[in-house]
Write an enzyme that holds these catalytic residues in place. Structure first.
Site, PDB file in Angstrom:
ATOM      1  N   ASP A  16       0.826  -1.211   0.000  1.00 47.30           N
ATOM      2  CA  ASP A  16       0.000   0.000   0.000  1.00 47.30           C
ATOM      3  C   ASP A  16       0.861   1.263   0.000  1.00 47.30           C
ATOM      4  O   ASP A  16       1.988   1.257   0.495  1.00 47.30           O
ATOM      5  CB  ASP A  16      -0.911  -0.021   1.241  1.00 47.30           C
ATOM      6  CG  ASP A  16      -2.097   0.929   1.094  1.00 47.30           C
ATOM      7  OD1 ASP A  16      -2.311   1.457  -0.026  1.00 47.30           O
ATOM      8  OD2 ASP A  16      -2.805   1.145   2.086  1.00 47.30           O
ATOM      9  N   GLY A  19       0.413   5.351  -4.459  1.00 48.14           N
ATOM     10  CA  GLY A  19      -0.161   6.623  -4.909  1.00 48.14           C
ATOM     11  C   GLY A  19       0.319   7.783  -4.052  1.00 48.14           C
ATOM     12  O   GLY A  19       0.722   8.839  -4.569  1.00 48.14           O
ATOM     13  N   HIS A  33       3.621   2.938  -8.714  1.00 45.46           N
ATOM     14  CA  HIS A  33       3.562   1.494  -8.969  1.00 45.46           C
ATOM     15  C   HIS A  33       4.878   1.009  -9.596  1.00 45.46           C
ATOM     16  O   HIS A  33       5.379  -0.060  -9.243  1.00 45.46           O
ATOM     17  CB  HIS A  33       2.386   1.152  -9.895  1.00 45.46           C
ATOM     18  CG  HIS A  33       1.047   1.561  -9.355  1.00 45.46           C
ATOM     19  ND1 HIS A  33       0.697   1.361  -8.044  1.00 45.46           N
ATOM     20  CD2 HIS A  33      -0.026   2.164  -9.947  1.00 45.46           C
ATOM     21  CE1 HIS A  33      -0.539   1.808  -7.845  1.00 45.46           C
ATOM     22  NE2 HIS A  33      -0.990   2.309  -8.979  1.00 45.46           N
ATOM     23  N   THR A  62      -9.950  -7.370  -6.711  1.00 45.04           N
ATOM     24  CA  THR A  62     -11.163  -7.312  -7.539  1.00 45.04           C
ATOM     25  C   THR A  62     -11.740  -5.888  -7.520  1.00 45.04           C
ATOM     26  O   THR A  62     -12.396  -5.470  -8.457  1.00 45.04           O
ATOM     27  CB  THR A  62     -12.232  -8.304  -7.033  1.00 45.04           C
ATOM     28  OG1 THR A  62     -12.433  -8.089  -5.637  1.00 45.04           O
ATOM     29  CG2 THR A  62     -11.820  -9.741  -7.241  1.00 45.04           C
ATOM     30  N   LEU A 127      12.131 -20.403  -3.636  1.00 46.79           N
ATOM     31  CA  LEU A 127      11.047 -19.572  -3.102  1.00 46.79           C
ATOM     32  C   LEU A 127       9.874 -19.553  -4.072  1.00 46.79           C
ATOM     33  O   LEU A 127      10.070 -19.589  -5.283  1.00 46.79           O
ATOM     34  CB  LEU A 127      11.586 -18.141  -2.914  1.00 46.79           C
ATOM     35  CG  LEU A 127      10.678 -17.098  -2.294  1.00 46.79           C
ATOM     36  CD1 LEU A 127      11.514 -16.168  -1.414  1.00 46.79           C
ATOM     37  CD2 LEU A 127       9.981 -16.239  -3.335  1.00 46.79           C
ATOM     38  N   LEU A 191      -7.272  -5.422   6.519  1.00 52.08           N
ATOM     39  CA  LEU A 191      -6.959  -6.569   5.650  1.00 52.08           C
ATOM     40  C   LEU A 191      -7.468  -6.376   4.222  1.00 52.08           C
ATOM     41  O   LEU A 191      -7.008  -7.029   3.297  1.00 52.08           O
ATOM     42  CB  LEU A 191      -7.558  -7.855   6.227  1.00 52.08           C
ATOM     43  CG  LEU A 191      -6.598  -8.744   7.007  1.00 52.08           C
ATOM     44  CD1 LEU A 191      -7.310 -10.004   7.492  1.00 52.08           C
ATOM     45  CD2 LEU A 191      -5.399  -9.162   6.150  1.00 52.08           C
ATOM     46  N   GLU A 203       0.425 -13.461  12.161  1.00 48.32           N
ATOM     47  CA  GLU A 203       0.825 -12.258  12.881  1.00 48.32           C
ATOM     48  C   GLU A 203       0.713 -11.094  11.900  1.00 48.32           C
ATOM     49  O   GLU A 203       0.890 -11.269  10.684  1.00 48.32           O
ATOM     50  CB  GLU A 203       2.287 -12.386  13.362  1.00 48.32           C
ATOM     51  CG  GLU A 203       2.497 -13.471  14.383  1.00 48.32           C
ATOM     52  CD  GLU A 203       1.774 -13.173  15.699  1.00 48.32           C
ATOM     53  OE1 GLU A 203       1.656 -12.000  16.068  1.00 48.32           O
ATOM     54  OE2 GLU A 203       1.293 -14.135  16.332  1.00 48.32           O
TER      55      GLU A 203
HETATM   56  C1  FPP Z   1      -1.482   0.036  -3.665  1.00 51.28           C
HETATM   57  O1  FPP Z   1      -1.097   1.393  -3.617  1.00 51.28           O
HETATM   58  C2  FPP Z   1      -0.814  -0.677  -4.758  1.00 51.28           C
HETATM   59  C3  FPP Z   1      -1.447  -1.293  -5.804  1.00 51.28           C
HETATM   60  C4  FPP Z   1      -2.909  -1.290  -5.945  1.00 51.28           C
HETATM   61  C5  FPP Z   1      -0.718  -1.976  -6.889  1.00 51.28           C
HETATM   62  C6  FPP Z   1       0.561  -2.643  -6.527  1.00 51.28           C
HETATM   63  C7  FPP Z   1       1.226  -3.136  -7.758  1.00 51.28           C
HETATM   64  C8  FPP Z   1       2.567  -3.073  -8.015  1.00 51.28           C
HETATM   65  C9  FPP Z   1       3.565  -2.554  -7.058  1.00 51.28           C
HETATM   66  C10 FPP Z   1       3.093  -3.570  -9.322  1.00 51.28           C
HETATM   67  C11 FPP Z   1       2.901  -5.018  -9.421  1.00 51.28           C
HETATM   68  C12 FPP Z   1       3.820  -5.631 -10.379  1.00 51.28           C
HETATM   69  C13 FPP Z   1       3.932  -6.969 -10.499  1.00 51.28           C
HETATM   70  C14 FPP Z   1       4.956  -7.534 -11.379  1.00 51.28           C
HETATM   71  C15 FPP Z   1       3.043  -7.869  -9.749  1.00 51.28           C
HETATM   72  P1  FPP Z   1      -2.196   2.522  -3.824  1.00 51.28           P
HETATM   73  O2  FPP Z   1      -2.221   2.863  -5.277  1.00 51.28           O
HETATM   74  O3  FPP Z   1      -3.488   2.067  -3.260  1.00 51.28           O
HETATM   75  O4  FPP Z   1      -1.595   3.706  -2.992  1.00 51.28           O
HETATM   76  P2  FPP Z   1      -2.408   4.844  -2.199  1.00 51.28           P
HETATM   77  O5  FPP Z   1      -3.187   4.129  -1.138  1.00 51.28           O
HETATM   78  O6  FPP Z   1      -1.319   5.697  -1.640  1.00 51.28           O
HETATM   79  O7  FPP Z   1      -3.257   5.540  -3.200  1.00 51.28           O
END
Ligand code: FPP
Length: 237
Positions: A16, A19, A33, A62, A127, A191, A203
């Site tokens: 998280d 953004g 991202h 989703t 892994l 969660l 945990e």
């Molecule tokens: C949450 O941050 C993050 C996501 C919804 C996407 C996470 C995806 C990646 C890091 C790339 C994945 C790449 C692969 C290869 C699997 P947010 O956008 O909700 O952040 P915010 O809460 O600050 O707005």
């Protein structure tokens, strides 16, 4: 052996704060991202170093389809690109890639890339990296309950034969152990529909850093916190 620190076998991560990380730097959300992919690499390195066997990343829920189309498209593009780009390195490191979630909603192209990487990394022994894609726990449970109901309807099992093992075996995670440690970055303590059934005895750890700032050192801190926890699984010591 007695003094060895306990290491979680399975760590599940809610990535998280991408953004917010981007906004703080005057960048587009998608740049957060992109930066987050480096944190995935760092996490895998640290996990391997410490003998963690499974790491699950909540990459696309989703609910994420409800984000602006440009962001959804950028995420898809990034996932495909990263998956293709990283495959040789993942194979070299012995990382097996698997996914959970309903992949049928992704484009043909994305589905093909995912199938290819799963196949090419299938021999990985060090892994298992599990990507949660178009995943949410309630959706996974809904799909599993339908399957169970169908099995009962066909007379394959009796209702009284439905036990916890059978439910676990119907989930996308059937082949993996339950997470021992769930990490959510950026200080949020929720969660958000992630591994609800599987996290029954996990945990939880909530570091303040946004996901792009999560690195090997942060992962090691999480392992330290985990080692200090007293897991009793409802029993008395
Ligand atoms: C949450 O941050 C993050 C996501 C919804 C996407 C996470 C995806 C990646 C890091 C790339 C994945 C790449 C692969 C290869 C699997 P947010 O956008 O909700 O952040 P915010 O809460 O600050 O707005």
């Amino acid at each position: 052996m007695k003094n060895e620190k306990p290491i979680p076998q399975h760590v599940a991560i809610i990535m998280d704060g991408n953004g917010r990380w981007a906004k703080q730097r005057g960048k587009e959300r998608s740049e957060g991202h992109i930066a987050g992919v480096e944190s995935i690499r760092a996490t895998l390195r640290a996990a391997q170093k410490h003998g963690v066997k499974y790491v699950t990343f909540y990459a696309f829920s989703t609910e994420n389809w409800g984000r602006p189309t440009a962001e959804v498209d950028a995420l898809m593009e990034l996932m495909c690109y990263s998956v293709i780009n990283e495959t040789p390195e993942l194979i070299k490191q012995g990382v097996r890639v698997r996914t959970i979630g309903d992949r049928s909603r992704f484009s043909e192209k994305v589905q093909q890339h995912l199938a290819k990487i799963e196949q090419e990394t299938a021999e990985g022994q060090t892994l298992t990296m599990i990507l949660a894609l178009n995943y949410s726990s309630r959706d996974e449970l809904r799909r599993s309950f339908r399957q169970l109901a169908e099995a009962v309807k066909q007379g394959e099992i009796q209702p009284e034969e439905i036990n916890e093992q059978r439910i676990s075996a119907m989930l996308d995670t059937a082949a993996y152990p339950d997470p021992d440690l769930v990490i959510r970055t950026s200080g949020e303590q929720r969660l958000s529909n992630f591994l609800l059934w599987q996290s029954a005895y996990a945990e939880f750890y909530f570091p303040e850093v946004h996901w792009p700032d999560f690195n090997e050192e942060e992962f090691e801190r999480a392992l330290e916190v985990y080692a200090g926890r007293d897991r009793r699984f409802g029993l008395v010591k």
